[in-house]
Design a protein around this motif. Structure first.
Motif, PDB file in Angstrom:
ATOM      1  N   SER A   1      61.070  62.002  18.224  1.00 18.75           N
ATOM      2  CA  SER A   1      61.182  63.395  18.534  1.00 18.75           C
ATOM      3  C   SER A   1      59.691  64.134  18.204  1.00 18.75           C
ATOM      4  N   PHE A   2      59.069  63.603  17.172  1.00 25.66           N
ATOM      5  CA  PHE A   2      58.017  64.412  16.756  1.00 25.66           C
ATOM      6  C   PHE A   2      56.727  63.913  17.845  1.00 25.66           C
ATOM      7  N   ALA A   3      56.759  62.449  18.016  1.00 27.26           N
ATOM      8  CA  ALA A   3      55.771  61.848  18.865  1.00 27.26           C
ATOM      9  C   ALA A   3      55.937  62.214  20.137  1.00 27.26           C
ATOM     10  N   VAL A   4      57.010  62.257  20.907  1.00 25.40           N
ATOM     11  CA  VAL A   4      57.395  62.710  22.203  1.00 25.40           C
ATOM     12  C   VAL A   4      57.469  64.077  22.415  1.00 25.40           C
ATOM     13  N   GLY A   5      58.030  64.742  21.664  1.00 23.99           N
ATOM     14  CA  GLY A   5      58.376  66.289  21.817  1.00 23.99           C
ATOM     15  C   GLY A   5      57.001  66.916  21.360  1.00 23.99           C
ATOM     16  N   THR A   6      56.406  66.766  20.606  1.00 26.14           N
ATOM     17  CA  THR A   6      55.399  67.782  19.776  1.00 26.14           C
ATOM     18  C   THR A   6      54.115  67.266  20.337  1.00 26.14           C
ATOM     19  N   ILE A   7      53.901  66.033  20.651  1.00 24.78           N
ATOM     20  CA  ILE A   7      52.285  65.669  20.954  1.00 24.78           C
ATOM     21  C   ILE A   7      52.381  65.107  22.517  1.00 24.78           C
ATOM     22  N   ARG A   8      53.378  64.163  22.918  1.00 23.48           N
ATOM     23  CA  ARG A   8      53.080  63.427  24.096  1.00 23.48           C
ATOM     24  C   ARG A   8      53.555  64.380  25.331  1.00 23.48           C
ATOM     25  N   PHE A   9      54.621  65.020  25.129  1.00 25.96           N
ATOM     26  CA  PHE A   9      55.095  66.032  26.357  1.00 25.96           C
ATOM     27  C   PHE A   9      54.291  67.017  26.331  1.00 25.96           C
ATOM     28  N   PRO A  10      53.729  67.910  25.639  1.00 28.93           N
ATOM     29  CA  PRO A  10      52.575  68.941  26.043  1.00 28.93           C
ATOM     30  C   PRO A  10      51.389  68.362  26.667  1.00 28.93           C
ATOM     31  N   ARG A  11      51.073  67.173  26.198  1.00 32.56           N
ATOM     32  CA  ARG A  11      49.660  66.449  26.753  1.00 32.56           C
ATOM     33  C   ARG A  11      50.227  66.031  28.173  1.00 32.56           C
TER      34      ARG A  11
ATOM     35  N   VAL B   1      52.243  67.684  30.226  1.00 37.37           N
ATOM     36  CA  VAL B   1      52.513  68.732  30.885  1.00 37.37           C
ATOM     37  C   VAL B   1      51.029  69.430  31.375  1.00 37.37           C
ATOM     38  N   ALA B   2      50.125  69.243  30.259  1.00 31.97           N
ATOM     39  CA  ALA B   2      48.838  69.632  30.408  1.00 31.97           C
ATOM     40  C   ALA B   2      48.174  69.130  31.608  1.00 31.97           C
ATOM     41  N   GLY B   3      48.285  67.712  31.694  1.00 32.04           N
ATOM     42  CA  GLY B   3      47.596  66.860  32.514  1.00 32.04           C
ATOM     43  C   GLY B   3      48.350  67.035  34.014  1.00 32.04           C
ATOM     44  N   VAL B   4      49.498  67.381  34.091  1.00 30.42           N
ATOM     45  CA  VAL B   4      50.184  67.464  35.466  1.00 30.42           C
ATOM     46  C   VAL B   4      49.674  69.039  35.783  1.00 30.42           C
ATOM     47  N   PHE B   5      49.837  69.900  35.136  1.00 28.91           N
ATOM     48  CA  PHE B   5      49.505  71.117  35.856  1.00 28.91           C
ATOM     49  C   PHE B   5      47.998  71.565  36.022  1.00 28.91           C
ATOM     50  N   ALA B   6      47.190  70.915  34.962  1.00 30.45           N
ATOM     51  CA  ALA B   6      45.550  71.023  35.300  1.00 30.45           C
ATOM     52  C   ALA B   6      45.235  70.303  36.333  1.00 30.45           C
ATOM     53  N   GLY B   7      45.971  68.978  36.355  1.00 32.30           N
ATOM     54  CA  GLY B   7      45.536  68.239  37.575  1.00 32.30           C
ATOM     55  C   GLY B   7      45.787  68.839  39.000  1.00 32.30           C
ATOM     56  N   PHE B   8      46.780  69.391  38.968  1.00 31.18           N
ATOM     57  CA  PHE B   8      47.382  69.897  40.352  1.00 31.18           C
ATOM     58  C   PHE B   8      46.623  70.948  40.625  1.00 31.18           C
ATOM     59  N   ALA B   9      46.274  71.943  39.491  1.00 30.54           N
ATOM     60  CA  ALA B   9      45.357  73.077  39.747  1.00 30.54           C
ATOM     61  C   ALA B   9      43.937  72.671  40.420  1.00 30.54           C
ATOM     62  N   PHE B  10      43.269  71.607  39.768  1.00 34.91           N
ATOM     63  CA  PHE B  10      42.191  71.275  40.131  1.00 34.91           C
ATOM     64  C   PHE B  10      42.085  70.889  41.258  1.00 34.91           C
ATOM     65  N   GLY B  11      43.294  69.987  41.688  1.00 34.13           N
ATOM     66  CA  GLY B  11      43.297  69.408  42.774  1.00 34.13           C
ATOM     67  C   GLY B  11      43.328  70.453  44.172  1.00 34.13           C
TER      68      GLY B  11
ATOM     69  N   GLY C   1      36.278  68.033  28.473  1.00 32.02           N
ATOM     70  CA  GLY C   1      37.622  67.740  29.362  1.00 32.02           C
ATOM     71  C   GLY C   1      38.423  67.044  28.446  1.00 32.02           C
ATOM     72  N   SER C   2      39.522  67.691  27.840  1.00 30.37           N
ATOM     73  CA  SER C   2      40.432  66.657  27.070  1.00 30.37           C
ATOM     74  C   SER C   2      41.993  67.422  27.218  1.00 30.37           C
ATOM     75  N   LEU C   3      42.909  66.664  26.921  1.00 29.51           N
ATOM     76  CA  LEU C   3      43.998  66.906  27.012  1.00 29.51           C
ATOM     77  C   LEU C   3      44.651  66.764  25.390  1.00 29.51           C
ATOM     78  N   ASN C   4      43.771  66.445  24.573  1.00 29.82           N
ATOM     79  CA  ASN C   4      44.045  66.526  23.047  1.00 29.82           C
ATOM     80  C   ASN C   4      44.367  67.702  22.643  1.00 29.82           C
ATOM     81  N   GLY C   5      45.466  67.947  21.763  1.00 37.62           N
ATOM     82  CA  GLY C   5      45.592  69.028  20.874  1.00 37.62           C
ATOM     83  C   GLY C   5      46.562  70.153  22.083  1.00 37.62           C
ATOM     84  N   ALA C   6      47.043  69.792  22.969  1.00 36.50           N
ATOM     85  CA  ALA C   6      47.763  70.609  23.957  1.00 36.50           C
ATOM     86  C   ALA C   6      49.108  70.919  23.315  1.00 36.50           C
ATOM     87  N   ASN C   7      49.528  72.286  23.732  1.00 35.10           N
ATOM     88  CA  ASN C   7      50.761  72.664  22.801  1.00 35.10           C
ATOM     89  C   ASN C   7      51.301  73.628  23.971  1.00 35.10           C
ATOM     90  N   MET C   8      52.571  73.635  23.972  1.00 37.54           N
ATOM     91  CA  MET C   8      53.432  74.423  25.051  1.00 37.54           C
ATOM     92  C   MET C   8      53.116  75.995  25.085  1.00 37.54           C
TER      93      MET C   8
END
Length: 343
Positions: free
Chosen positions: A64-74, A76-86, A195-202
């Motif tokens: 719950s912590f690893a996936v929900g708090t750290i990996r999922f926001p990371r 989401v940040a990669g998906v939306f930022a990558g789409f926006a830049f592309g 340019g980093s996805l570290n520390g991303a939060n929803m």
């Protein structure tokens, strides 16, 4: 004779449509697989069922912590930022009919970065203020570049050269800000600039998500007009395109999503530069490559982040990996354009 020509046109269009659907579906499948890989991989590898349970709101010990708090926001940040830049990079390259005319090269990203670094180091502002400043920095840079490149007649080559000069100037401003910054602010700014996805939060990603969801339909609706602009000013006008209004709407939409992506993840190098050409090569002609370019952007960001996390002994930000991928292509492109005499 006419029937034969019509049949050939129909067959050709059907083949191009089939290729577009297959390529776009394949890119979406790769992006989806990379997204799930980011959710599963880490110091602890969680199975798909645990990830699904976490995403559905169940409490799973450790996951719950690893996936929900750290990996999922990371992710989401990669998906939306990558789409926006592309998408943003593809719009500028297509609209200005030059692969060098993308936000990384002509200074738009540097404008957003300079504004954001100023807020981080000088004002020590909140993330929301940094996001707002990044957007206004990108828009201001676009206005300055277009005003300076206008002259007696609009020239794409002049715009690119002025943009490169503006980028160099803004990079000097960023270097100066880092030089005068306090020691405890510099690591934050440097991590952001890489340019980093570290520390991303929803919470901080909300402006980016909302902006991409709002402006992507507008950009898609202008897809045909964008393709006509690639034919040139006179050809687009003769086909009934209001070039000034279309260009303004596309510029504002793309700068907004790019600036907010930059504010959220930092300037991830060369994603805007590479996504459009890769998508065009894969899709071919005849159909808009806006969505494929966005999907390629997602794939580049997510794949590079996974490589940076797990392929080496040390962990590297995503921008370092995309920079390694993009720099050789930029050198090749500059050599090719110089031989053709387009600049």
């Amino acid at each position: 004779m006419k029937n034969n020509i019509s049949n050939l046109i129909f067959v050709g269009r059907t083949k191009r449509r089939r290729r577009y659907i297959l390529v776009t579906s394949f890119l979406a499948l790769i992006a989806f697989a990379l997204s799930w890989t980011m959710l599963m991989l880490g110091n602890t590898i969680y199975p798909v069922q645990d990830v699904v349970r976490v995403l559905l709101g169940e409490e799973v010990q450790g996951a719950s912590f690893a996936v929900g708090t750290i990996r999922f926001p990371r992710m989401v940040a990669g998906v939306f930022a990558g789409f926006a830049f592309g998408v943003g990079g593809h719009i500028f390259q297509t609209m200005l009919r030059n692969p060098l005319a993308n936000p990384n090269v002509i200074g738009i990203t540097a404008g957003s970065s300079a504004a954001a670094v100023f807020c981080i180091i000088v004002l020590q502002a909140s993330n929301m203020v940094v996001s707002i400043a990044s957007v206004f920095g990108g828009l201001a840079t676009v206005i300055v570049i277009f005003l300076l490149s206008k002259g007696s007649s609009f020239s794409i080559g002049r715009l690119i050269l002025i943009g490169i000069g503006i980028q160099a100037m803004l990079n000097a401003v960023i270097s100066y800000l880092l030089l005068i910054g306090k020691h405890h602010d510099i690591p934050t700014a440097m991590r952001w600039l890489s340019g980093s996805l570290n520390g991303a939060n929803m919470e901080n990603l909300s402006p980016l998500i909302i902006t991409v969801l709002l402006f992507t339909p507008i950009i898609m609706a202008l897809g045909k007009q964008l393709d006509m602009l690639e034919l040139g000013e006179q050809a687009a006008t003769s086909l009934g395109v209001d070039t000034n209004k279309t260009r303004l709407a596309l510029i504002v939409s793309s700068v907004l999503i790019i600036s907010l992506a930059t504010a959220s993840t930092g300037p991830i190098a060369f994603v805007a530069f590479l996504s459009g050409p890769i998508a065009k090569r894969l899709v071919g002609v005849g159909f808009s490559t806006i969505i494929p370019a966005g999907l390629v952007g997602i794939i580049l960001v997510l794949a590079s982040d996974l490589i940076g996390q797990f392929a080496f002994v040390a962990r590297y930000p995503v921008g370092v990996i995309t920079g390694i991928l993009g720099a050789p292509y930029l050198i090749y492109l500059l050599i090719r354009i110089n031989r053709k005499g387009d600049l």
